[in-house]
Scaffold this motif. Structure first.
Motif, PDB file in Angstrom:
ATOM      1  N   LEU A  31       0.628  -0.979  -0.407  1.00 44.44           N
ATOM      2  CA  LEU A  31       0.391  -0.401  -0.092  1.00 44.44           C
ATOM      3  C   LEU A  31       0.696   0.972  -0.365  1.00 44.44           C
ATOM      4  CD1 LEU A  31      -2.794  -1.358   2.407  1.00 44.44           C
ATOM      5  CD2 LEU A  31      -2.740  -0.737   0.195  1.00 44.44           C
ATOM      6  N   SER A  32       2.099   1.149   0.846  1.00 44.46           N
ATOM      7  CA  SER A  32       2.666   2.062   0.952  1.00 44.46           C
ATOM      8  C   SER A  32       3.145   2.638  -0.556  1.00 44.46           C
ATOM      9  CB  SER A  32       4.423   2.287   1.805  1.00 44.46           C
ATOM     10  OG  SER A  32       4.905   2.728   1.932  1.00 44.46           O
ATOM     11  N   THR A  33       3.808   1.001  -1.411  1.00 39.11           N
ATOM     12  CA  THR A  33       4.673   1.379  -2.472  1.00 39.11           C
ATOM     13  C   THR A  33       3.450   1.984  -4.011  1.00 39.11           C
ATOM     14  OG1 THR A  33       6.020  -0.115  -2.222  1.00 39.11           O
ATOM     15  CG2 THR A  33       5.516   0.642  -4.395  1.00 39.11           C
ATOM     16  N   ILE A  34       1.928   1.663  -3.591  1.00 35.67           N
ATOM     17  CA  ILE A  34       0.979   2.287  -4.306  1.00 35.67           C
ATOM     18  C   ILE A  34       0.255   3.354  -4.614  1.00 35.67           C
ATOM     19  CG2 ILE A  34      -1.285   1.724  -5.533  1.00 35.67           C
ATOM     20  CD1 ILE A  34      -0.771  -1.307  -4.048  1.00 35.67           C
ATOM     21  N   MET A  35       0.383   3.777  -2.722  1.00 35.38           N
ATOM     22  CA  MET A  35      -0.369   5.096  -2.173  1.00 35.38           C
ATOM     23  C   MET A  35       0.874   6.427  -2.463  1.00 35.38           C
ATOM     24  SD  MET A  35      -3.266   4.236  -2.000  1.00 35.38           S
ATOM     25  CE  MET A  35      -4.012   5.910  -1.338  1.00 35.38           C
ATOM     26  N   ALA A  42      -4.398  10.935 -10.155  1.00 30.73           N
ATOM     27  CA  ALA A  42      -5.402  11.286 -11.640  1.00 30.73           C
ATOM     28  C   ALA A  42      -5.146  12.434 -11.987  1.00 30.73           C
ATOM     29  CB  ALA A  42      -6.240  10.552 -11.110  1.00 30.73           C
ATOM     30  N   ARG A  43      -5.640  14.064 -10.392  1.00 28.00           N
ATOM     31  CA  ARG A  43      -6.068  14.978 -10.727  1.00 28.00           C
ATOM     32  C   ARG A  43      -4.916  16.044 -11.259  1.00 28.00           C
ATOM     33  NH1 ARG A  43      -8.078  15.001  -4.238  1.00 28.00           N
ATOM     34  NH2 ARG A  43      -6.193  13.734  -4.433  1.00 28.00           N
ATOM     35  N   ASP A  44      -3.500  15.786 -10.252  1.00 23.09           N
ATOM     36  CA  ASP A  44      -2.642  17.195 -10.554  1.00 23.09           C
ATOM     37  C   ASP A  44      -1.768  16.027 -11.433  1.00 23.09           C
ATOM     38  OD1 ASP A  44      -1.230  15.287  -8.774  1.00 23.09           O
ATOM     39  OD2 ASP A  44      -0.889  16.953  -7.260  1.00 23.09           O
ATOM     40  N   GLY A  45      -2.181  14.432 -11.527  1.00 19.77           N
ATOM     41  CA  GLY A  45      -0.995  13.377 -12.539  1.00 19.77           C
ATOM     42  C   GLY A  45       0.528  13.746 -11.853  1.00 19.77           C
ATOM     43  N   LEU A  46       0.576  14.219 -10.417  1.00 22.50           N
ATOM     44  CA  LEU A  46       2.051  13.960  -9.747  1.00 22.50           C
ATOM     45  C   LEU A  46       2.038  12.604  -8.666  1.00 22.50           C
ATOM     46  CD1 LEU A  46       2.657  17.928  -9.215  1.00 22.50           C
ATOM     47  CD2 LEU A  46       3.428  16.506 -10.960  1.00 22.50           C
ATOM     48  N   SER A 336       3.852   1.632 -24.343  1.00 24.72           N
ATOM     49  CA  SER A 336       2.839   1.095 -23.947  1.00 24.72           C
ATOM     50  C   SER A 336       1.833   2.280 -23.002  1.00 24.72           C
ATOM     51  CB  SER A 336       3.641   0.215 -22.577  1.00 24.72           C
ATOM     52  OG  SER A 336       4.104   0.934 -21.405  1.00 24.72           O
ATOM     53  N   MET A 337       0.556   2.190 -22.760  1.00 29.69           N
ATOM     54  CA  MET A 337      -0.290   2.833 -22.437  1.00 29.69           C
ATOM     55  C   MET A 337      -1.196   2.091 -21.068  1.00 29.69           C
ATOM     56  SD  MET A 337      -3.390   5.587 -23.578  1.00 29.69           S
ATOM     57  CE  MET A 337      -4.318   6.403 -22.315  1.00 29.69           C
ATOM     58  N   ASN A 338      -0.485   2.285 -20.230  1.00 29.58           N
ATOM     59  CA  ASN A 338      -1.745   1.216 -19.020  1.00 29.58           C
ATOM     60  C   ASN A 338      -2.169   2.844 -17.812  1.00 29.58           C
ATOM     61  OD1 ASN A 338      -2.977  -0.133 -16.810  1.00 29.58           O
ATOM     62  ND2 ASN A 338      -0.372  -0.405 -16.346  1.00 29.58           N
ATOM     63  N   MET A 339      -2.846   2.690 -18.319  1.00 31.36           N
ATOM     64  CA  MET A 339      -3.551   4.913 -16.920  1.00 31.36           C
ATOM     65  C   MET A 339      -4.142   4.290 -15.973  1.00 31.36           C
ATOM     66  SD  MET A 339      -5.337   7.900 -18.910  1.00 31.36           S
ATOM     67  CE  MET A 339      -5.349   7.949 -20.498  1.00 31.36           C
ATOM     68  N   ASN A 340      -3.495   3.351 -14.974  1.00 31.94           N
ATOM     69  CA  ASN A 340      -3.229   3.019 -14.165  1.00 31.94           C
ATOM     70  C   ASN A 340      -3.100   4.568 -12.943  1.00 31.94           C
ATOM     71  OD1 ASN A 340      -4.331   1.280 -11.970  1.00 31.94           O
ATOM     72  ND2 ASN A 340      -2.365  -0.007 -11.938  1.00 31.94           N
ATOM     73  N   VAL A 341      -3.810   5.179 -12.325  1.00 31.00           N
ATOM     74  CA  VAL A 341      -3.791   6.087 -11.519  1.00 31.00           C
ATOM     75  C   VAL A 341      -4.745   5.607  -9.945  1.00 31.00           C
ATOM     76  CG1 VAL A 341      -3.410   7.297 -13.480  1.00 31.00           C
ATOM     77  CG2 VAL A 341      -5.409   7.000 -12.404  1.00 31.00           C
ATOM     78  N   LEU A 342      -4.565   6.578  -9.155  1.00 22.28           N
ATOM     79  CA  LEU A 342      -4.924   6.881  -7.485  1.00 22.28           C
ATOM     80  C   LEU A 342      -6.344   8.005  -8.433  1.00 22.28           C
ATOM     81  CD1 LEU A 342      -2.511   7.428  -5.232  1.00 22.28           C
ATOM     82  CD2 LEU A 342      -3.581   5.725  -5.983  1.00 22.28           C
ATOM     83  N   SER A 343      -7.512   7.076  -8.008  1.00 21.64           N
ATOM     84  CA  SER A 343      -8.735   7.596  -8.615  1.00 21.64           C
ATOM     85  C   SER A 343      -8.938   8.665  -7.309  1.00 21.64           C
ATOM     86  CB  SER A 343      -9.459   6.933  -8.979  1.00 21.64           C
ATOM     87  OG  SER A 343     -10.934   7.324  -8.660  1.00 21.64           O
ATOM     88  N   GLN A 344      -9.592  10.258  -7.914  1.00 24.30           N
ATOM     89  CA  GLN A 344      -9.472  10.472  -6.450  1.00 24.30           C
ATOM     90  C   GLN A 344      -8.419  10.640  -5.247  1.00 24.30           C
ATOM     91  OE1 GLN A 344     -12.242  12.720  -6.372  1.00 24.30           O
ATOM     92  NE2 GLN A 344     -12.552  12.386  -8.461  1.00 24.30           N
ATOM     93  N   GLY A 345      -7.271  10.797  -5.343  1.00 32.31           N
ATOM     94  CA  GLY A 345      -5.700  10.216  -4.760  1.00 32.31           C
ATOM     95  C   GLY A 345      -5.762   9.098  -3.917  1.00 32.31           C
ATOM     96  N   ARG A 346      -7.359   8.292  -3.986  1.00 33.17           N
ATOM     97  CA  ARG A 346      -6.850   7.198  -2.825  1.00 33.17           C
ATOM     98  C   ARG A 346      -7.294   5.848  -3.570  1.00 33.17           C
ATOM     99  NH1 ARG A 346     -11.157  11.041  -1.718  1.00 33.17           N
ATOM    100  NH2 ARG A 346     -13.165  10.217  -2.664  1.00 33.17           N
ATOM    101  N   VAL A 347      -8.352   5.266  -4.722  1.00 36.68           N
ATOM    102  CA  VAL A 347      -8.301   4.352  -5.733  1.00 36.68           C
ATOM    103  C   VAL A 347      -7.531   3.718  -6.504  1.00 36.68           C
ATOM    104  CG1 VAL A 347      -9.863   2.407  -5.726  1.00 36.68           C
ATOM    105  CG2 VAL A 347     -10.353   3.912  -3.955  1.00 36.68           C
ATOM    106  N   ALA A 354     -11.716   9.625 -21.110  1.00 35.36           N
ATOM    107  CA  ALA A 354     -13.062  10.130 -20.674  1.00 35.36           C
ATOM    108  C   ALA A 354     -12.819  10.778 -19.597  1.00 35.36           C
ATOM    109  CB  ALA A 354     -13.961   9.806 -21.082  1.00 35.36           C
ATOM    110  N   GLU A 355     -13.042   9.447 -18.837  1.00 36.10           N
ATOM    111  CA  GLU A 355     -12.922   9.938 -17.227  1.00 36.10           C
ATOM    112  C   GLU A 355     -11.672   9.986 -16.850  1.00 36.10           C
ATOM    113  OE1 GLU A 355     -14.599   5.171 -16.449  1.00 36.10           O
ATOM    114  OE2 GLU A 355     -12.727   5.597 -16.400  1.00 36.10           O
ATOM    115  N   ALA A 356     -10.217  10.321 -17.515  1.00 33.65           N
ATOM    116  CA  ALA A 356      -9.267  10.966 -16.751  1.00 33.65           C
ATOM    117  C   ALA A 356      -9.442  12.015 -16.667  1.00 33.65           C
ATOM    118  CB  ALA A 356      -7.935  10.633 -17.692  1.00 33.65           C
ATOM    119  N   LEU A 357     -10.037  12.882 -17.942  1.00 35.95           N
ATOM    120  CA  LEU A 357     -10.355  14.136 -18.242  1.00 35.95           C
ATOM    121  C   LEU A 357     -10.873  14.728 -17.253  1.00 35.95           C
ATOM    122  CD1 LEU A 357     -10.078  14.700 -21.967  1.00 35.95           C
ATOM    123  CD2 LEU A 357      -8.474  16.082 -20.251  1.00 35.95           C
TER     124      LEU A 357
END
Length: 747
Positions: A31-35, A42-46, A336-347, A354-357
């Motif tokens: 969890l520490s590595t992922i988060m 997803a919000r600021d891309g950082l 490659s493209m794998n848009m795996n991000v933290l949605s709302q900074g949590r999940v 469209a979801e990313a935008l």
């Protein structure tokens, strides 16, 4: 057995289940590595390290208009206050934010050596300096206005932002790469101006699909340019699922050098490809003679990329040359493209385009609402102060008297003029020079202006439509910094279809075409001599081995090998051992059964037909194209019954078949009477009472039948003289004409 001791009673030892402990600790690590390390928000891309670098630089006042500071100072602040990890890891993250070949829109303006596209690393942090870029300012804009939440730093001594306000679509614009535990992310960079256009459309049409957004965003836009060769359907599928890849090719052009000669100039290479490693790889392939169309490669790059490719000759097709390089080198690469991000900074979640935008737009609306409320609170506080100031301006003399004579002027002012504590403090802090009539007019104008702004903000906060209108206006204003008409905003990566090369045999193209002479010994050892050698008398063999057969061909050819178990094998002429030694056994080059023996070998001719015969006199005609095998195991072509073996193979060159048996009976019949098949037992060629077949060949009846005797003299029997032997397939035949070799062989 002694008494059992419970260590927890006197030793203070806690018994823990190992399985549960490992699961708990590994989950915490994962969890520490992922988060907090690998996946961007997803919000600021950082990722946290990049967010902390930008925040620390902002606190150091490293704005674009100010002078830069040493990177060692920046790294020290980040490590000491926000990011308790190694200084080199922080510096590497800072360096990447400044590299214009890694970041489509650099967030750090670096001065000094920050590495290059050749893969060279940056200078030490004590030598380099950095400050923020205007785009980084957009990402940080509003941080002092309660735009986002803050949390305590690792030592609870300070605070850091959970996410940045992000007035720039950084997640898709700059992309991200990361490997976590059990998941990874890979987001290619895109054109920010196109992202803004798509976002504006998405605001008006919230149900827009990723495929519809491709009207604005046709594909990634890499900082190193290049050409994307995927079709729109493939790209649409990638954007719809959030997973896929993009095939990117180098950009090249043909440059005439005079006298009919030319060079290929590569001006852009694929994203994340090291130029020096790319050139080294091509040079290695040249040395290994795997690029026969290429003569030399030179790197003439300065600030711009310029790789010069010299063809082997002026007759080489430049498209064919580049296609061969695309197949073997990183001049063509898959991103490659794998848009795996933290949605709302949590999940952790894989988002589509469209979801990313939408995540970015929703965040921008939240930021707008929070900044508006912050501004509204500031306006209310100022209006309260202005109200108090305007009250006391009605009786300034009394105010001055209270201040001069009272021990507690604040309490007296609050009592006399019915003021709040904030208003009283503001009056006491006012300078004497401000107590003028002119100042009173200024205060009234300020009060009117703030009241009007307050009304606008209150209307904004209760109207979702006005909020989205304001977000759209902010996006348009930000786009002016990186619009398509600006140098940084102009699209660099273009789209094109790859040339159709389906009719090109690249296995042949990639081999330098040279004449060779293939030699096969009696014991099945094979080798290739350079050139077409006529005299093989000086060729030596191992032990008591001798020459069985030889033929002329080229390095680009395929060699068909027939075994007596009816299997055919295919060898690449270019991979045959050279003629300096004794060669290699064919048995080691293919997977031939131990009980099988080598029969014959010959060069493959596309479109030709072969006459195959078993030892018991059965056979058929087979297309050579159906005999070519693609594996070491070969292909079973002649089906056998014990004790028959596969015995003869010859190319069909004529309209009649001549067959002679061990009983020395010769039979001639039309080739049309033979069956044609890709595999089988075959049909009877000649009938025998005893023995089997001895030799077979095809010939053109009008030209007569020829053979060679023991003295290597050629005999020819004309058509008219062959009439006694002309019959039908499966007949017995008769004794051959005078002069036919006693070996019962045509050659």
């Amino acid at each position: 057995m002694g008494k059992e001791i419970d260590p927890s009673k006197d030793g203070g030892i806690e018994v823990i289940n190992l399985k549960e402990a490992l699961e708990e600790r590994y989950l915490a690590y994962a969890l520490s590595t992922i988060m907090h390390r690998a996946l961007p928000d997803a919000r600021d891309g950082l990722k946290p390290v990049h967010r902390r670098v930008l925040h620390a630089m902002r606190l150091l006042r490293l704005d674009p208009v100010n002078a830069p500071k040493k990177c060692a100072r920046i790294v020290g602040d980040v490590m000491g206050q926000y990011h308790p990890h190694g200084d080199q890891a922080i510096y590497d993250a800072l360096v990447r934010l400044a590299q214009d070949f890694a970041q489509r829109y650099p967030l750090v303006d670096g001065q000094g050596n920050f590495g290059n596209i050749d893969g060279d690393s940056a200078a030490a942090m004590r030598y380099t300096e950095a400050k923020l870029t205007p785009i980084a300012q957009l990402i940080l804009e509003g941080l002092d206005e309660d735009a986002v939440d803050f949390r305590e730093t690792y030592d609870q001594a300070n605070e850091e932002p959970v996410v940045l306000p992000a007035a720039f679509p950084n997640l898709l614009a700059n992309g991200s790469q990361g490997i976590a535990v059990g998941m990874a992310t890979s987001i290619p960079p895109h054109n920010a101006s196109e992202l803004c256009d798509a976002a504006l459309y998405l605001i008006k049409h919230p149900e827009t699909s990723p495929e519809q957004l491709m009207t604005f965003i046709p594909g990634p836009d890499f900082p190193t340019g290049g050409i994307i060769t995927d079709n729109a359907k493939t790209i649409a599928e990638t954007y719809t699922t959030g997973r896929g890849s993009f095939r990117v090719r180098a950009r090249w052009e043909k440059e005439e050098t005079g006298r009919g000669m030319w060079h290929v100039i590569v001006t852009e290479i694929p994203y994340l490809v090291s130029k020096s490693r790319l050139i080294e790889k091509i040079a290695e392939l040249l040395q290994e003679r795997k690029l026969p169309l290429l003569a030399d490669i030179r790197d003439e790059s300065t600030e711009d990329i310029r790789i010069v490719l010299e063809p082997r000759s002026r007759t080489v097709d430049p498209v064919l040359l580049m296609e061969s390089l695309f197949r073997l080198t990183e001049l063509e690469n898959r991103v490659s493209m794998n848009m795996n991000v933290l949605s709302q900074g949590r999940v952790p979640k894989v988002l589509n385009l469209a979801e990313a935008l939408r995540e970015w737009l929703d965040h921008r609306r939240d930021v707008l609402v929070r900044r508006s409320r912050f501004r509204l609170a500031a306006i209310d506080k100022r209006l309260e102060i202005l109200g108090g100031l305007l009250i006391v301006y009605l009786d300034l003399d009394k105010v001055i008297k209270i201040i001069r004579e009272e021990d507690e002027p604040r309490q007296e002012l609050m009592k006399v003029f019915k003021l709040s504590e904030i208003q009283a403090n503001a009056i006491l802090d006012t300078r004497l020079r401000s107590l003028r009539r002119l100042e009173e007019m200024e205060l009234k104008r300020e009060q009117e202006k703030l009241t009007e702004e307050k009304n606008e903000i209150e209307q904004l906060l209760v109207s979702e439509d006005k909020q989205w209108t304001t977000v759209a206006w902010q996006i348009r204003e930000a786009r002016k910094l990186f619009g398509a008409e600006t140098a940084v905003g102009k699209r660099r990566t273009t789209f094109a279809d790859a040339p159709d090369t389906s009719d090109i045999d690249f296995n042949e193209v990639m081999i330098e075409r040279e004449p060779i002479t293939v030699i096969v010994s009696e014991k099945g050892w094979i080798r290739a001599l350079k050139g077409h050698v006529a005299d093989l008398s000086n060729v030596q063999f191992k032990g008591d081995d001798n020459l069985k057969l030889s033929f002329h061909t080229e390095t680009t050819a395929k060699i068909l090998v027939m075994a007596d178990n009816g299997r055919f094998f295919t060898l690449e002429a270019s991979k045959l051992p050279g003629g300096r030694g004794f060669g290699d056994p064919i048995r080691l080059m293919v997977e031939m059964d131990e009980s099988a023996d080598f029969v014959t070998a010959f060069p493959y001719k596309a479109g030709s037909k072969l006459l195959l015969a078993r030892s018991d006199g059965r056979g058929f005609v087979a297309p050579a194209d159906d005999i070519v095998a693609n594996t070491r195991k070969g292909k079973q072509v002649i089906n056998l019954d014990d004790p028959a073996k596969a015995m003869l193979c010859c190319e069909v060159q004529g309209d009649h078949v001549a067959v002679i048996g061990e009983n020395r009976k010769l039979l001639l019949f039309p080739i049309t009477e033979m069956a044609e098949m890709a595999r089988g037992k075959g049909i009877r060629i000649q009938r025998y009472k005893d023995g089997g077949i001895s030799d077979i060949k095809t010939f053109t009846l009008s030209e007569g039948l020829t053979w060679k005797d023991t003295s290597d003299r050629t005999w020819t029997v004309a058509q008219d003289e062959l009439l006694p032997w002309l019959a039908h397939r499966a007949e017995s035949g008769r004794l051959p004409p005078k002069g036919f070799p006693k070996s019962n062989k045509f050659q």
